[in-house]
Design a protein around this motif. Structure first.
Motif, PDB file in Angstrom:
ATOM      1  N   LEU A  14       1.468  -4.014  -5.088  1.00 44.66           N
ATOM      2  CA  LEU A  14       1.695  -3.022  -6.129  1.00 44.66           C
ATOM      3  C   LEU A  14       2.964  -2.263  -5.805  1.00 44.66           C
ATOM      4  CD1 LEU A  14      -0.225  -1.046  -8.320  1.00 44.66           C
ATOM      5  CD2 LEU A  14       0.346   0.405  -6.409  1.00 44.66           C
ATOM      6  N   VAL A  27      -1.649   6.457  -3.181  1.00 47.83           N
ATOM      7  CA  VAL A  27      -2.499   5.459  -3.841  1.00 47.83           C
ATOM      8  C   VAL A  27      -3.708   5.179  -2.946  1.00 47.83           C
ATOM      9  CG1 VAL A  27      -2.604   3.092  -4.708  1.00 47.83           C
ATOM     10  CG2 VAL A  27      -0.536   4.429  -5.013  1.00 47.83           C
ATOM     11  N   ARG A  29      -7.949   3.359  -2.744  1.00 46.79           N
ATOM     12  CA  ARG A  29      -8.784   2.271  -3.263  1.00 46.79           C
ATOM     13  C   ARG A  29      -9.323   2.620  -4.645  1.00 46.79           C
ATOM     14  NH1 ARG A  29     -12.199  -0.271   1.709  1.00 46.79           N
ATOM     15  NH2 ARG A  29     -10.580  -0.051   3.259  1.00 46.79           N
ATOM     16  N   ILE A  32      -6.706   2.275  -7.480  1.00 45.40           N
ATOM     17  CA  ILE A  32      -6.499   0.888  -7.912  1.00 45.40           C
ATOM     18  C   ILE A  32      -7.702   0.403  -8.706  1.00 45.40           C
ATOM     19  CG2 ILE A  32      -6.252  -1.487  -7.103  1.00 45.40           C
ATOM     20  CD1 ILE A  32      -4.558  -0.417  -4.818  1.00 45.40           C
ATOM     21  N   ILE A  61      -6.477  -1.643   1.717  1.00 40.11           N
ATOM     22  CA  ILE A  61      -5.243  -1.181   1.088  1.00 40.11           C
ATOM     23  C   ILE A  61      -4.325  -0.662   2.183  1.00 40.11           C
ATOM     24  CG2 ILE A  61      -6.336   1.026   0.581  1.00 40.11           C
ATOM     25  CD1 ILE A  61      -4.527   1.295  -1.826  1.00 40.11           C
ATOM     26  N   LEU A  97      -4.876  -7.303 -13.592  1.00 43.91           N
ATOM     27  CA  LEU A  97      -3.898  -6.909 -12.579  1.00 43.91           C
ATOM     28  C   LEU A  97      -2.470  -7.166 -13.048  1.00 43.91           C
ATOM     29  CD1 LEU A  97      -5.646  -8.147  -9.325  1.00 43.91           C
ATOM     30  CD2 LEU A  97      -4.998  -5.791  -9.841  1.00 43.91           C
ATOM     31  N   LEU A 103      -0.193   3.563 -13.167  1.00 41.96           N
ATOM     32  CA  LEU A 103      -1.173   3.973 -12.174  1.00 41.96           C
ATOM     33  C   LEU A 103      -1.094   5.488 -12.081  1.00 41.96           C
ATOM     34  CD1 LEU A 103      -3.069   2.521 -10.086  1.00 41.96           C
ATOM     35  CD2 LEU A 103      -1.283   2.972  -8.429  1.00 41.96           C
ATOM     36  N   VAL A 110       2.169  -4.956 -10.684  1.00 42.35           N
ATOM     37  CA  VAL A 110       1.351  -5.636  -9.688  1.00 42.35           C
ATOM     38  C   VAL A 110       1.708  -7.115  -9.703  1.00 42.35           C
ATOM     39  CG1 VAL A 110      -0.997  -6.284  -9.022  1.00 42.35           C
ATOM     40  CG2 VAL A 110      -0.544  -3.997  -9.901  1.00 42.35           C
TER      41      VAL A 110
END
Length: 149
Positions: A14, A27, A29, A32, A61, A97, A103, A110
């Motif tokens: 990402l 960012v 978990r 996402i 991650i 994805l 985000l 991604v």
């Protein structure tokens, strides 16, 4: 007779487009997971989200620098992640994805790097990506042990 779950593991990268240094470190978990479920809802509706949500999990991650160094403060940080999904819904998650464009109100993209039938099949690729991103060998071993353990 025990039931065997048929999972697939997805490794992705990402990248946040605004280039703010250190922004990728925020960012998580859950971030996402929420973004994937929101995109899935836009593509497949509530029924699609219901099918995907039962088995979707972000297993790991990590933030790495894309320039081969530590990447701290460079604005070129990437977020590498590994997620688990049911075999029946892997196409929907993969599509979600690749269609993900934001985000938490930040422009993002991604790239799905690998999809495999077992964690052992994808953890080597994930480990190589972490090393290429500038993570040390010992730390990668620790991360991979945590992912599989």
């Amino acid at each position: 007779m025990p039931i065997k779950f048929r999972n697939r593991y997805i490794v992705g990268s990402l990248k946040l487009k605004d280039g703010t240094p250190g922004l990728a470190k925020s960012v998580t978990r859950q971030t996402i997971l929420t973004a994937v479920l929101d995109t899935t809802k836009g593509l497949f509706g509530d029924v699609g989200v219901g099918r995907v949500k039962a088995s979707l999990a972000v297993k790991d991650i990590n933030v790495v620098g894309s320039g081969g160094g530590s990447g701290s403060g460079s604005g070129s940080d990437r977020v590498l992640f590994m997620m688990r999904v049911d075999r029946a819904t892997v196409r929907e998650v993969r599509l979600a994805l690749t269609c993900l464009t934001s985000l938490e109100m930040r422009t993002a993209s991604v790239r799905v790097v690998d999809v495999g039938g077992g964690v052992e099949q994808v953890k080597d690729r994930y480990g190589r990506m972490l090393v290429d991103g500038g993570m040390g060998e010992e730390e990668v071993r620790r991360v991979l042990t945590h992912v599989t353990g």
